[in-house]
Design a protein around this motif. Sequence first.
Motif, PDB file in Angstrom:
ATOM      1  N   GLY A  46       0.805  -1.210   0.000  1.00  0.00           N
ATOM      2  CA  GLY A  46       0.000   0.000   0.000  1.00  0.00           C
ATOM      3  C   GLY A  46       0.841   1.264   0.000  1.00  0.00           C
ATOM      4  O   GLY A  46       2.070   1.224   0.082  1.00  0.00           O
ATOM      5  N   GLY A  47       0.149   2.393  -0.095  1.00  0.00           N
ATOM      6  CA  GLY A  47       0.836   3.675  -0.025  1.00  0.00           C
ATOM      7  C   GLY A  47       1.215   4.268  -1.353  1.00  0.00           C
ATOM      8  O   GLY A  47       1.995   5.232  -1.400  1.00  0.00           O
ATOM      9  N   PHE A  48       0.687   3.720  -2.466  1.00  0.00           N
ATOM     10  CA  PHE A  48       1.006   4.236  -3.788  1.00  0.00           C
ATOM     11  C   PHE A  48      -0.276   4.670  -4.498  1.00  0.00           C
ATOM     12  O   PHE A  48      -1.334   4.068  -4.324  1.00  0.00           O
ATOM     13  N   ASN A  49      -0.163   5.699  -5.333  1.00  0.00           N
ATOM     14  CA  ASN A  49      -1.263   6.147  -6.176  1.00  0.00           C
ATOM     15  C   ASN A  49      -1.125   5.429  -7.513  1.00  0.00           C
ATOM     16  O   ASN A  49      -0.225   5.744  -8.299  1.00  0.00           O
ATOM     17  N   LEU A  50      -1.979   4.457  -7.781  1.00  0.00           N
ATOM     18  CA  LEU A  50      -1.766   3.633  -8.965  1.00  0.00           C
ATOM     19  C   LEU A  50      -3.064   3.144  -9.589  1.00  0.00           C
ATOM     20  O   LEU A  50      -4.117   3.101  -8.948  1.00  0.00           O
ATOM     21  N   ASP A  51      -2.957   2.787 -10.854  1.00  0.00           N
ATOM     22  CA  ASP A  51      -4.000   2.071 -11.588  1.00  0.00           C
ATOM     23  C   ASP A  51      -3.393   0.792 -12.106  1.00  0.00           C
ATOM     24  O   ASP A  51      -2.257   0.784 -12.603  1.00  0.00           O
ATOM     25  N   ILE A  52      -4.153  -0.307 -11.999  1.00  0.00           N
ATOM     26  CA  ILE A  52      -3.691  -1.611 -12.476  1.00  0.00           C
ATOM     27  C   ILE A  52      -4.560  -2.036 -13.654  1.00  0.00           C
ATOM     28  O   ILE A  52      -5.795  -1.972 -13.586  1.00  0.00           O
ATOM     29  N   TYR A  53      -3.910  -2.471 -14.711  1.00  0.00           N
ATOM     30  CA  TYR A  53      -4.630  -2.976 -15.881  1.00  0.00           C
ATOM     31  C   TYR A  53      -4.314  -4.456 -16.062  1.00  0.00           C
ATOM     32  O   TYR A  53      -3.148  -4.864 -16.051  1.00  0.00           O
ATOM     33  N   LYS A  54      -5.361  -5.249 -16.276  1.00  0.00           N
ATOM     34  CA  LYS A  54      -5.228  -6.695 -16.436  1.00  0.00           C
ATOM     35  C   LYS A  54      -5.702  -7.109 -17.824  1.00  0.00           C
ATOM     36  O   LYS A  54      -6.081  -6.271 -18.646  1.00  0.00           O
ATOM     37  N   ARG A  55      -5.701  -8.422 -18.051  1.00  0.00           N
ATOM     38  CA  ARG A  55      -6.110  -8.949 -19.356  1.00  0.00           C
ATOM     39  C   ARG A  55      -7.499  -8.444 -19.760  1.00  0.00           C
ATOM     40  O   ARG A  55      -7.713  -8.032 -20.905  1.00  0.00           O
ATOM     41  N   SER A  56      -8.435  -8.459 -18.835  1.00  0.00           N
ATOM     42  CA  SER A  56      -9.804  -8.042 -19.153  1.00  0.00           C
ATOM     43  C   SER A  56      -9.854  -6.573 -19.584  1.00  0.00           C
ATOM     44  O   SER A  56     -10.623  -6.207 -20.479  1.00  0.00           O
ATOM     45  N   ASP A  57      -9.012  -5.739 -18.963  1.00  0.00           N
ATOM     46  CA  ASP A  57      -8.971  -4.322 -19.342  1.00  0.00           C
ATOM     47  C   ASP A  57      -8.399  -4.153 -20.749  1.00  0.00           C
ATOM     48  O   ASP A  57      -8.895  -3.345 -21.542  1.00  0.00           O
ATOM     49  N   ILE A  58      -7.361  -4.920 -21.035  1.00  0.00           N
ATOM     50  CA  ILE A  58      -6.747  -4.847 -22.360  1.00  0.00           C
ATOM     51  C   ILE A  58      -7.737  -5.282 -23.431  1.00  0.00           C
ATOM     52  O   ILE A  58      -7.898  -4.622 -24.470  1.00  0.00           O
ATOM     53  N   GLU A  59      -8.437  -6.384 -23.174  1.00  0.00           N
ATOM     54  CA  GLU A  59      -9.405  -6.883 -24.153  1.00  0.00           C
ATOM     55  C   GLU A  59     -10.559  -5.899 -24.341  1.00  0.00           C
ATOM     56  O   GLU A  59     -11.077  -5.746 -25.452  1.00  0.00           O
ATOM     57  N   HIS A  60     -10.957  -5.237 -23.266  1.00  0.00           N
ATOM     58  CA  HIS A  60     -12.049  -4.266 -23.359  1.00  0.00           C
ATOM     59  C   HIS A  60     -11.660  -3.083 -24.236  1.00  0.00           C
ATOM     60  O   HIS A  60     -12.473  -2.587 -25.025  1.00  0.00           O
ATOM     61  N   VAL A  61     -10.419  -2.630 -24.125  1.00  0.00           N
ATOM     62  CA  VAL A  61      -9.959  -1.468 -24.888  1.00  0.00           C
ATOM     63  C   VAL A  61      -9.587  -1.841 -26.315  1.00  0.00           C
ATOM     64  O   VAL A  61      -9.944  -1.139 -27.274  1.00  0.00           O
ATOM     65  N   VAL A  62      -8.863  -2.922 -26.464  1.00  0.00           N
ATOM     66  CA  VAL A  62      -8.285  -3.278 -27.765  1.00  0.00           C
ATOM     67  C   VAL A  62      -9.242  -4.099 -28.615  1.00  0.00           C
ATOM     68  O   VAL A  62      -9.306  -3.939 -29.838  1.00  0.00           O
ATOM     69  N   GLY A  63     -10.002  -4.989 -27.977  1.00  0.00           N
ATOM     70  CA  GLY A  63     -10.871  -5.881 -28.729  1.00  0.00           C
ATOM     71  C   GLY A  63     -10.154  -7.149 -29.143  1.00  0.00           C
ATOM     72  O   GLY A  63      -8.921  -7.236 -29.095  1.00  0.00           O
ATOM     73  N   SER A  64     -10.911  -8.116 -29.577  1.00  0.00           N
ATOM     74  CA  SER A  64     -10.346  -9.432 -29.894  1.00  0.00           C
ATOM     75  C   SER A  64      -9.751  -9.505 -31.297  1.00  0.00           C
ATOM     76  O   SER A  64      -8.949 -10.389 -31.586  1.00  0.00           O
ATOM     77  N   SER A  65     -10.125  -8.584 -32.177  1.00  0.00           N
ATOM     78  CA  SER A  65      -9.665  -8.661 -33.568  1.00  0.00           C
ATOM     79  C   SER A  65      -8.405  -7.850 -33.840  1.00  0.00           C
ATOM     80  O   SER A  65      -7.872  -7.872 -34.941  1.00  0.00           O
ATOM     81  N   SER A  66      -7.907  -7.134 -32.854  1.00  0.00           N
ATOM     82  CA  SER A  66      -6.754  -6.270 -33.066  1.00  0.00           C
ATOM     83  C   SER A  66      -5.488  -7.078 -33.316  1.00  0.00           C
ATOM     84  O   SER A  66      -5.294  -8.159 -32.758  1.00  0.00           O
ATOM     85  N   THR A  67      -4.609  -6.533 -34.166  1.00  0.00           N
ATOM     86  CA  THR A  67      -3.311  -7.170 -34.422  1.00  0.00           C
ATOM     87  C   THR A  67      -2.264  -6.754 -33.396  1.00  0.00           C
ATOM     88  O   THR A  67      -1.152  -7.281 -33.401  1.00  0.00           O
ATOM     89  N   VAL A  68      -2.598  -5.801 -32.519  1.00  0.00           N
ATOM     90  CA  VAL A  68      -1.660  -5.333 -31.504  1.00  0.00           C
ATOM     91  C   VAL A  68      -1.652  -6.320 -30.339  1.00  0.00           C
ATOM     92  O   VAL A  68      -2.699  -6.639 -29.779  1.00  0.00           O
TER      93      VAL A  68
END
Length: 447
Positions: A149-171
Amino acid sequence: MRKPPTLVSLAIDTALLNLSHISDLSFLPEHILLDLFLRTLRAGKLTEKILKLFVATGKDEVLSLISELNIQPVLTPEYKSNFCLRLSASLNVGKMAQVNIRDDEVDIVIGALHSDLTSFMEEWRAVFSRFHLIIVKDPDLKEDLKIPGGFNLDIYKRSDIEHVVGSSSTVVFSGYSCRYFGYLMSCKKYIVSIDDDCIPAKDDMGELIDAVAQHITNLTTPATPFFFNTLYDPFRKGADFVRGYPFSLRSGVHCALSCGLWLNLADYDAPTQALKPGQRNSRFVDAVLSVPVRVMLPVSGINIGFDRELVGPALLPAFRLAKEGKFRWETVEDIWSGMCVKVICDHLGFGVKSGLPYVWRKERGDAVESLKKEWEGIKMMEEVVPFFQSMRLSQAAVTAEDCVIEMAAAVKERLGPLDPTFARAAETMVEWVRLWKVVTAQMSIAA
């Protein structure tokens, strides 16, 4: 007796006084056009509108002079109405002052490849606790992250990546490529990227190095890529420009990328490390230098800082080998990304610095095993480096996004026929720019 002015000279003086009311200069002979351009520079009257007037003439010598002097529109929002003229007036040579920035203008991006980040975060607490952190979990990592604890942070996981990028992306954001998702999701001007197998290093006096502060210093003081200063960075305390350095270049240009180094495990490739398994980098060199224009370098995302507004889209996850692994000996993606951003910095008139700050890199990965995965990439570099060395972008490319799209077309045309890996890289570069624009637009609406 003073020689009287010629009719041509008087005509040029009159044109200079009325440039803001002139809509076409293309009818002028090239030598007169060049004289008018230089007088416009000396008079300090070169605005965005007037520069476009000269560019519109299409005269080769004028365009070459503009390119040689590296006159570019400053693309940062706070300076949109001004032009950054690399040719300084003789009465206004001095050094550009360092820009003071706030801690809330910086994001620290960390790609997490192992679950327990406790010791890593505690080692960096004194530095990281001042800033907002973006931690991106490797999508293939199964265990939950352990973060104190004690940090100002955001964590991104697989579900976040898939939500933003989508399943069809080549990235793809697998392995250390997950750090690029952090670059994408940041809304800060400056990004510092440090890998999770690095801890603060010590300088030659035994003092801990604040890597973030040094990156920010590099980014907020000018770079000097157009003429090499033999005392390295002239903007560091105790240094200056050496005898013979042109005064017209001493104001420098914006530094868009800061490439830090590391102690212990040096940035060797797998063949070198496999042949010299015991070799370590223990030499601390207290120096920063601007990488000269048109010179390529293998950038590594292990320890870098960059101006996201200027070159964010140019740092991209595009070049992946079929059997590429997760660890640094197994990847060539950031090398490709580094050459992309260097070409773009050269074109847009920004600088790149290398040297300080250092971090301490822990052991990770097996060089011999990695050699099997990296070998194809090593061979491809013999084609990649000459391509980037010869790459020239058009004057229509005025943003990092424009440059990436142009470069992707060149990759497809010139390298694509050699190997399908290059064709896939070109496709991914285009997709990355599309994704960058979509996410940036969504953040602007949310703000």
